[in-house]
Design a protein around this motif. Structure first.
Motif, mmCIF file in Angstrom:
data_model
loop_
_atom_site.group_PDB
_atom_site.id
_atom_site.type_symbol
_atom_site.label_atom_id
_atom_site.label_comp_id
_atom_site.label_asym_id
_atom_site.label_seq_id
_atom_site.Cartn_x
_atom_site.Cartn_y
_atom_site.Cartn_z
ATOM 1 N N ARG A 34 1.502 6.862 -6.845
ATOM 2 C CA ARG A 34 0.637 7.782 -7.009
ATOM 3 C C ARG A 34 1.179 9.303 -6.727
ATOM 4 O O ARG A 34 0.599 10.204 -7.433
ATOM 5 C CB ARG A 34 -0.558 7.841 -5.903
ATOM 6 N N GLN A 35 1.996 9.390 -6.056
ATOM 7 C CA GLN A 35 2.860 10.754 -5.836
ATOM 8 C C GLN A 35 3.910 11.157 -7.136
ATOM 9 O O GLN A 35 4.395 12.134 -6.871
ATOM 10 C CB GLN A 35 3.736 10.623 -4.455
ATOM 11 N N GLU A 40 0.830 -1.235 0.109
ATOM 12 C CA GLU A 40 0.030 -0.105 0.052
ATOM 13 C C GLU A 40 0.721 1.126 -0.004
ATOM 14 O O GLU A 40 0.652 2.367 -0.676
ATOM 15 C CB GLU A 40 -1.001 -0.169 1.271
ATOM 16 N N LEU A 41 2.065 0.959 0.786
ATOM 17 C CA LEU A 41 2.955 2.385 0.734
ATOM 18 C C LEU A 41 3.612 2.667 -0.827
ATOM 19 O O LEU A 41 3.794 3.660 -0.920
ATOM 20 C CB LEU A 41 3.993 2.095 1.814
ATOM 21 N N GLU A 66 1.119 4.436 -2.733
ATOM 22 C CA GLU A 66 0.917 5.700 -2.571
ATOM 23 C C GLU A 66 2.294 6.523 -3.120
ATOM 24 O O GLU A 66 1.905 7.512 -3.762
ATOM 25 C CB GLU A 66 1.204 5.914 -1.068
#
Length: 322
Positions: free
Chosen positions: A182-183, A175-176, A179
């Protein structure tokens, strides 16, 4: 964990000058977490200095630093000295280990057996990498994992999880990673920079090292050896051996892999890897080292052949292979 996290967050927000360091012979997590925390502090408007007694490995030279990484210990003074990915203060190198007291120091780590040698100790073996711990700090301080900060965390994560293939890979780890993507991180570009760093000498070194492979305990333990003569013949150095032990672990039936590296006539660096419940950290700990259940290491004050005998004896007994 939450109490220690809050203590570290308070130190980061309350301090102004920081010295960041990690263990000698740094791997991707050591460098990634050092750079990540540096970027986090810079975004908070703090002054940072980065130190590693071994310097920056060439294969990570493409990573954007928050400040120059020096192999000479900066004078300071610093409000806080922070050690990362370092299970014992001695692995910081002689210069910093002697200066690393119990005041004004922080220890951020995920290794089994870390004795808690700083004023603030955030040690949590549940994290797959120290880079993940820095990401947790960033979330606590409301700093997004974009740009070089996210890239440094990602480096720490993928190197300590074997590209998310080891047993320490948690749902939170993936999940990290999502993220960070996504950044804005581009995994194809990132992996090209990380993986396409080999020299011809490194390929030739690995060929010589893998040619030493042998099996013990009916094939349950695989061993490879790296000599000083191999480095001289191929024009390589210790950093070029990163990851070679994992190839021995791929042999069918091998439960534990051992890599013995000649660092001096009477000094042998030992790297241990395993699968599943096979605890090589216990072997490393008996010989004065440490690490994780499936990835550990130590330094033995003995020549290669003698060190191999010591490691195999401990492995056979502690892993119940004899």
């Amino acid at each position: 964990m939450e109490k220690a996290l809050k203590q570290v967050s308070a130190a980061l927000t309350g301090g102004e000058t920081f010295l960041l360091a990690a263990h000698t012979g740094p791997d991707g997590d050591a460098i990634g977490s050092t750079f990540a925390l540096g970027h986090l502090l810079v975004r908070l408007g703090k002054q940072v200095a980065l130190y590693n007694a071994s310097g920056l490995p060439e294969q990570f030279a493409w990573l954007v630093p928050p400040a120059p990484l020096s192999d000479e210990l900066p004078d300071g003074p610093f409000d806080w000295i922070i050690a990362m990915d370092c299970g014992d203060r001695t692995r910081l190198g002689d210069a910093l280990a002697g200066r690393f007291g119990t005041q004004g120091t922080i220890n951020i780590d995920h290794h089994l057996g870390n004795p808690g040698y700083a004023q603030i100790n955030w040690v949590d073996t549940g994290f797959a990498s120290v880079g993940e711990m820095i990401a947790r700090l960033a979330a606590d301080l409301d700093v997004p994992l974009s740009g070089p900060l996210g890239e440094a965390v990602y480096l720490a994560m993928i190197t300590d999880t074997g590209y998310f293939s080891y047993g320490n890979t948690r749902p939170e780890t993936l999940e990290l990673a999502a993220e960070i993507l996504r950044q804005g991180l581009d995994p194809e570009d990132f992996n090209a920079k990380l993986q396409n760093q080999w020299t011809l000498g490194r390929v030739q070194l690995w060929a010589r090292v893998l040619d030493t492979a042998e099996l013990h305990f009916g094939g349950a333990v695989g061993v490879i050896r790296i000599t000083a003569a191999m480095f001289e013949a191929t024009g390589t150095q210790s950093a070029d051996t990163e990851g070679v032990v994992n190839y021995i672990r791929r042999i069918r039936g091998v439960l534990a892999a051992v890599c013995l590296r000649e660092d001096g006539p009477e000094l042998t660096k030992v790297s241990l890897r395993s699968w599943g419940t096979v605890n090589v950290q216990a072997v490393a700990a008996e010989l004065g080292g440490g690490g994780h259940r499936n990835a550990a290491g130590c330094v033995v004050a003995a020549p290669l052949a003698e060190a191999q005998a010591l490691v195999l004896e401990a492995a056979g007994r502690l892993l119940e292979l004899a």
